[in-house]
Design a protein around this motif. Structure first.
Motif, PDB file in Angstrom:
ATOM      1  N   MET A  31       0.469  -6.425  -8.142  1.00 33.08           N
ATOM      2  CA  MET A  31       0.422  -5.441  -7.074  1.00 33.08           C
ATOM      3  C   MET A  31      -0.988  -4.874  -6.890  1.00 33.08           C
ATOM      4  O   MET A  31      -1.196  -3.928  -6.133  1.00 33.08           O
ATOM      5  N   SER A  32      -1.958  -5.432  -7.583  1.00 33.08           N
ATOM      6  CA  SER A  32      -3.311  -4.884  -7.557  1.00 33.08           C
ATOM      7  C   SER A  32      -3.947  -5.026  -6.181  1.00 33.08           C
ATOM      8  O   SER A  32      -3.648  -5.958  -5.438  1.00 33.08           O
ATOM      9  N   ALA A  51       0.832  -1.204   0.000  1.00 30.70           N
ATOM     10  CA  ALA A  51       0.000   0.000   0.000  1.00 30.70           C
ATOM     11  C   ALA A  51       0.866   1.253   0.000  1.00 30.70           C
ATOM     12  O   ALA A  51       0.569   2.244  -0.686  1.00 30.70           O
ATOM     13  N   GLU A  52       1.956   1.242   0.770  1.00 31.89           N
ATOM     14  CA  GLU A  52       2.859   2.403   0.819  1.00 31.89           C
ATOM     15  C   GLU A  52       3.493   2.654  -0.541  1.00 31.89           C
ATOM     16  O   GLU A  52       3.634   3.810  -0.989  1.00 31.89           O
ATOM     17  N   GLU A  53       3.895   1.612  -1.225  1.00 32.52           N
ATOM     18  CA  GLU A  53       4.515   1.769  -2.551  1.00 32.52           C
ATOM     19  C   GLU A  53       3.524   2.330  -3.563  1.00 32.52           C
ATOM     20  O   GLU A  53       3.867   3.209  -4.370  1.00 32.52           O
ATOM     21  N   ILE A  54       2.282   1.819  -3.542  1.00 35.11           N
ATOM     22  CA  ILE A  54       1.260   2.326  -4.472  1.00 35.11           C
ATOM     23  C   ILE A  54       0.970   3.795  -4.181  1.00 35.11           C
ATOM     24  O   ILE A  54       0.812   4.616  -5.095  1.00 35.11           O
ATOM     25  N   THR A  61      -5.104  -2.421   4.709  1.00 39.73           N
ATOM     26  CA  THR A  61      -4.360  -1.156   4.685  1.00 39.73           C
ATOM     27  C   THR A  61      -4.890  -0.399   3.480  1.00 39.73           C
ATOM     28  O   THR A  61      -4.781  -0.885   2.340  1.00 39.73           O
ATOM     29  N   THR A  62      -5.471   0.767   3.720  1.00 41.74           N
ATOM     30  CA  THR A  62      -6.236   1.473   2.675  1.00 41.74           C
ATOM     31  C   THR A  62      -5.509   2.726   2.214  1.00 41.74           C
ATOM     32  O   THR A  62      -5.015   3.526   3.023  1.00 41.74           O
ATOM     33  N   VAL A  63      -5.444   2.882   0.884  1.00 44.79           N
ATOM     34  CA  VAL A  63      -4.949   4.119   0.251  1.00 44.79           C
ATOM     35  C   VAL A  63      -6.164   4.872  -0.268  1.00 44.79           C
ATOM     36  O   VAL A  63      -6.915   4.349  -1.100  1.00 44.79           O
ATOM     37  N   MET A  64      -6.362   6.109   0.226  1.00 43.11           N
ATOM     38  CA  MET A  64      -7.502   6.912  -0.214  1.00 43.11           C
ATOM     39  C   MET A  64      -7.058   7.888  -1.316  1.00 43.11           C
ATOM     40  O   MET A  64      -6.075   8.621  -1.152  1.00 43.11           O
ATOM     41  N   LEU A  65      -7.768   7.858  -2.444  1.00 43.68           N
ATOM     42  CA  LEU A  65      -7.509   8.756  -3.572  1.00 43.68           C
ATOM     43  C   LEU A  65      -8.642   9.767  -3.670  1.00 43.68           C
ATOM     44  O   LEU A  65      -9.818   9.379  -3.687  1.00 43.68           O
ATOM     45  N   THR A  66      -8.308  11.043  -3.716  1.00 44.00           N
ATOM     46  CA  THR A  66      -9.317  12.084  -3.896  1.00 44.00           C
ATOM     47  C   THR A  66      -9.081  12.790  -5.234  1.00 44.00           C
ATOM     48  O   THR A  66      -8.037  12.605  -5.872  1.00 44.00           O
ATOM     49  N   ARG A  71       3.598   5.975  -5.736  1.00 43.25           N
ATOM     50  CA  ARG A  71       3.516   6.061  -7.197  1.00 43.25           C
ATOM     51  C   ARG A  71       2.372   6.988  -7.646  1.00 43.25           C
ATOM     52  O   ARG A  71       2.504   7.711  -8.631  1.00 43.25           O
ATOM     53  N   TYR A  72       1.257   6.970  -6.922  1.00 45.21           N
ATOM     54  CA  TYR A  72       0.183   7.924  -7.241  1.00 45.21           C
ATOM     55  C   TYR A  72       0.607   9.350  -6.895  1.00 45.21           C
ATOM     56  O   TYR A  72       0.337  10.298  -7.630  1.00 45.21           O
ATOM     57  N   THR A  73       1.294   9.515  -5.773  1.00 47.64           N
ATOM     58  CA  THR A  73       1.727  10.842  -5.340  1.00 47.64           C
ATOM     59  C   THR A  73       2.734  11.449  -6.314  1.00 47.64           C
ATOM     60  O   THR A  73       2.698  12.651  -6.611  1.00 47.64           O
ATOM     61  N   SER A  74       3.636  10.648  -6.818  1.00 47.84           N
ATOM     62  CA  SER A  74       4.657  11.141  -7.754  1.00 47.84           C
ATOM     63  C   SER A  74       4.097  11.444  -9.136  1.00 47.84           C
ATOM     64  O   SER A  74       4.758  12.086  -9.953  1.00 47.84           O
TER      65      SER A  74
END
Length: 839
Positions: free
Chosen positions: A327-328, A272-275, A303-308, A278-281
């Motif tokens: 990695m999905s 989750a941290e790696e994904i 472990t959740t990644v929130m995208l806005t 990659r979205y942040t960059s």
């Protein structure tokens, strides 16, 4: 916010081979038609391609596909109205590919949207009208003036208290009921400020319309049910099109698109941290748009990644598409959109608001680019774009309670220049580009169409002063560098023909990578290229001009000699003299020009006088230039099948502009001047630089005015340039406000025509000299002439009875006041008599 949980299905990769689809056709405005090199088939696909080079936003291709193939663009998706979502069989890109050169910058609110189109033809439509002399002039084939419309030819009224649901059609019907047939395009609705009523302006090319219409409305008050109010207004002139002028017709409209939040659930916190990184960059995007990724949060299960700021139309597969299959996330949850959005309705609302300001030439539905939906429009009349920006910017959007509409007026200026000149001055333009872009002015240089020698350049920006300044600088660059030697222009008679000296000039061009233009009319040479290269070329040109001892001699031809030259006589001369001789069939009379020695001139003269028929008839199939009868340089072929050198064609147009003929018309001189087919305006515009084309139209207009002294005249004020119609009474120039007498066509306010004629002819000067010699002066009050023969300096006017001092011509009410003045100001009354003597 509601969250929906969906397990991601896996779909096989799709591979379809076909022609790449045309994005502009999918958006409904491809201007290349059947000649377009891309597919116009809504069902066609595209050849299999590497995933890195294909459309990354196609919803039908999953993240585990090893190869993808772009599909035909979904027309509804581009408008934001596709209801099929991931099940749509067409591709869903964020916006169409734009073949325009990169001209935008991150600092620009609309970036590359400022200049768009694949050939500079976004606003190419030309109605062949120009604003000249304060009027709107309509041109036709051959650059002839078809019609001249002046402000005095129009009248306009403003109609208020119209029903709230009024449209141009219903207003036209209302006017028809009152006895006036008015076309819908003559009626413009004002912005709707009063919800209970509408206001409309009606402009008609009839100077009596306003007075007649108001009279009819006034006569029906109390009788008719119509409660409309009518007042006369100043009739605005219709706009003229053209290049080399700053205009404001285009607007860019944008509004925020709806967004939603997405949650990516992972079983591994490290993954989750790696994904998240990659979205942040920006390495991972959703529908080609960067989203905001928040740091992962752990729960009991995930472990959740929130995208806005995720586009509301994105599906789960769109969100996870950039993530490799290994990695999905385990599942994806999506929230509800920030607002409900119907793109068709939104486009219609914004378009209708623009049309309240003025009629549109075209409208382009909004497509998604980044976080905003962006639409474009172009008004028919210049200045309406600025008005729309003033009225509609920050307008509350009905479909988004917190949303505002952004409307920006775009100022633009277009040029057309020879491709070879553009390539020579390109480094100079690039030097200025940084300065222009810092002021948010962008220049696009469009590739010339096939078989064209001209390139379109277009400035666009939000600041009219910045665009005007950039236009001025570019015009200076396009003027070229005047070739001089010791402060004097470099010129030689040999420069006028495409002879041996011309070949040396071509060698200079190739050696220094510049362009040399010979202006035969001005006897000047202009250079285009970098400053240092032009200076080196100047030295070479000066040497050629000094070394060349030839002179330019003209052999005028009578009709018999001209016929002989056409039958092959001129060919016989060129077989001996080569390019030293040229055939000028434009001049009157026609002539052969010999640039060479006295022996060359004598030989050509003898051959013309002998008129010996050539042994062989000239080759009718040989496509020589129709002007110089030589092998054409940079050939241009007309619609009627004749060929010209590009320089000779420009010379033909320039010669017609200065000929002074009554019937100005640009005609083909092919077939020994027998063709006479008028060049259509499209052909002239495509093969002349924009400056020469506009100069040609202006020359035609000047010829039109000068040959109609009974109906049209220029304002007599120097440098005014306004034209007016000859009539009775006084005309007040709308440009300089000078009153002009339409009887004698002069400005003489407070004078009769006879007095003005007397003054302007110099008669008043002669009269003044006689008066000074005889000692005659005019009364400063009534201009009655007076002569002093004897006595003191006190005079009494015989015309108005004023008392005045002869020495300084001051006037007084009584003689005592006059005498007191003379003693005080002049030390006496005019002769040596004691003061008490006058009493």
């Amino acid at each position: 916010m509601n969250r929906q949980k969906t397990q991601l299905p896996l779909r096989p990769a799709v591979s379809r081979a076909a022609k790449q689809p045309c994005v502009f056709f999918a958006r409904g405005h491809c201007r290349n038609g059947s000649s377009c090199s891309f597919s116009h088939d809504s069902t066609s696909g595209s050849a299999t391609a590497n995933p890195s080079t294909t459309d990354t936003n196609s919803r039908s291709v999953t993240k585990d596909a090893t190869s993808t193939a772009p599909k035909a663009i979904c027309h509804f998706y581009l408008k934001g109205a596709c209801l099929k979502g991931a099940g749509c069989t067409f591709a869903h890109p964020t916006c169409g590919a734009n073949p325009t050169p990169t001209v935008g910058s991150e600092a620009a609110p609309f970036g590359d949207d400022l200049v768009s189109g694949n050939d500079g033809s976004e606003d190419k439509h030309d109605d062949w009208t120009r604003q000249l002399g304060g009027g709107v002039i309509q041109f036709g084939d051959g650059a002839v003036v078809l019609k001249a419309s002046l402000q005095s030819d129009f009248s306009a009224v403003r109609i208020s208290q119209l029903p709230a649901n009024s449209t141009p059609d219903t207003i036209s019907q209302l006017l028809g009921g009152l006895g006036f047939t008015i076309a819908v395009d003559k009626i413009r609705l004002a912005p709707n400020l009063d919800p209970a009523h509408r206001v409309a302006d009606v402009r008609v090319e009839d100077p009596t319309f306003a007075k007649r219409f108001i009279g009819v409305v006034d006569s029906q008050k109390g009788v008719s049910e119509n409660n409309i109010r009518v007042i006369p207004i100043s009739a605005p002139m219709p706009g003229g099109s053209g290049m080399h002028r700053v205009e404001c017709k285009k607007v860019l409209c944008s509004w925020y698109r709806p967004f939603m939040t997405a949650w990516l659930n992972f079983t591994s916190s490290g993954l989750a941290e790696e994904i998240h990184k990659r979205y942040t960059s920006g390495r991972y995007k959703v529908l080609n748009m960067q989203v905001t990724s928040h740091p992962p949060k752990r729960s009991k299960a995930w472990t959740t990644v929130m995208l806005t700021e995720v586009p509301a139309e994105a599906t789960e597969s769109d969100i996870t598409k950039p993530i490799p299959q290994n990695m999905s996330p385990r599942n994806v949850e999506t929230g509800t959109p920030s607002f409900q959005y119907n793109a068709v309705v939104a486009n219609a609302l914004v378009k209708s608001k623009l049309m309240e300001v003025g009629p549109l030439e075209w409208w382009e539905d909004a497509v998604f680019g980044g976080k905003r939906a962006k639409a474009k429009a172009r008004f028919q009349d210049d200045g309406d774009a600025a008005k729309a920006a003033s009225l509609l910017n920050n307008w509350d959007l009905p479909f988004h309670k917190k949303g505002k509409l952004t409307v920006q007026a775009i100022y633009s200026a277009r040029f057309k220049v020879q491709e070879r000149i553009y390539q020579a001055i390109r480094p100079i333009i690039n030097e200025h580009s940084t300065t222009w872009q810092a002021k948010k002015v962008y220049l696009a240089a469009y590739e010339p169409p096939r078989y064209s020698l001209l390139r379109v350049l277009r400035f666009e920006g939000e600041d009219n002063k910045a665009v005007a300044e950039a236009k001025r600088i570019l015009e200076q660059i396009l003027d070229g560098h005047l070739a001089t030697d010791k402060g004097k222009p470099i010129w030689s008679p040999a420069f006028t023909v495409n002879g041996e000296v011309f070949q040396k000039i071509k060698e200079i061009e190739q050696l220094f990578g510049i362009v040399v233009i010979r202006n035969r009319k001005l006897s000047r040479v202009f250079l285009f290229g970098s400053k240092d290269k032009c200076e080196e070329a100047e030295t070479r040109l000066a040497m050629i001009a000094q070394q060349d001892a030839s002179t330019r001699n003209v052999i005028k031809l009578d009709p018999v000699q001209f016929a002989w030259a056409c039958r092959g006589g001129f060919k016989s001369i060129t077989e001996i003299l080569g390019r030293k001789a040229t055939f000028d069939i434009v001049s009157d009379p026609r002539q052969i020009v010999v640039t060479g020695s006295e022996a060359d001139v004598k030989l050509a003269n003898d051959m013309v006088k002998a008129q010996k028929e050539p042994s062989e008839s000239p080759d009718a199939k040989q496509q020589d230039c129709s002007i110089c009868w030589m092998e054409p340089e940079n050939p241009i072929t007309t619609d009627c099948g004749h060929t010209y050198c590009s320089d000779c064609f420009e010379q033909l147009c320039a010669s017609a502009a200065s000929s002074g003929k009554t019937d100005f018309k640009l005609q083909c001189e092919g077939d020994s001047s027998k063709c006479k087919e008028a060049f259509c305006l499209d052909f002239l515009q495509d093969h002349l630089s924009s400056q020469l084309f506009e100069d040609t139209l202006e020359a035609s207009f000047n010829s039109y005015v000068s040959h109609r002294p009974d109906s049209l005249h220029y304002c007599p004020t120097p440098d005014c340039g306004q034209i007016y119609r000859a009539a009775t009474g006084t005309f007040t120039c709308p440009n300089c406000l000078a009153p002009v007498c339409t009887t004698c066509y002069a400005s003489h306010q407070g004078m009769t025509c006879a007095d003005h004629k007397f003054v302007s002819s110099g008669g008043d000067i002669a009269l003044k000299e006689v008066k000074e010699r005889l000692g005659i002066k005019d009364c400063p009050k009534c201009k009655t002439a007076m002569e002093k023969t004897e006595g003191c300096d006190h005079m009494t006017c015989g015309g108005c009875g004023a008392h005045l001092c002869w020495k300084c011509l001051k006037t007084f009410g009584t003689s005592n006041e006059c005498y007191a003045h003379m003693n005080r100001a002049h030390g006496g009354i005019g002769f040596h008599v004691p003061d008490e003597a006058r009493w």
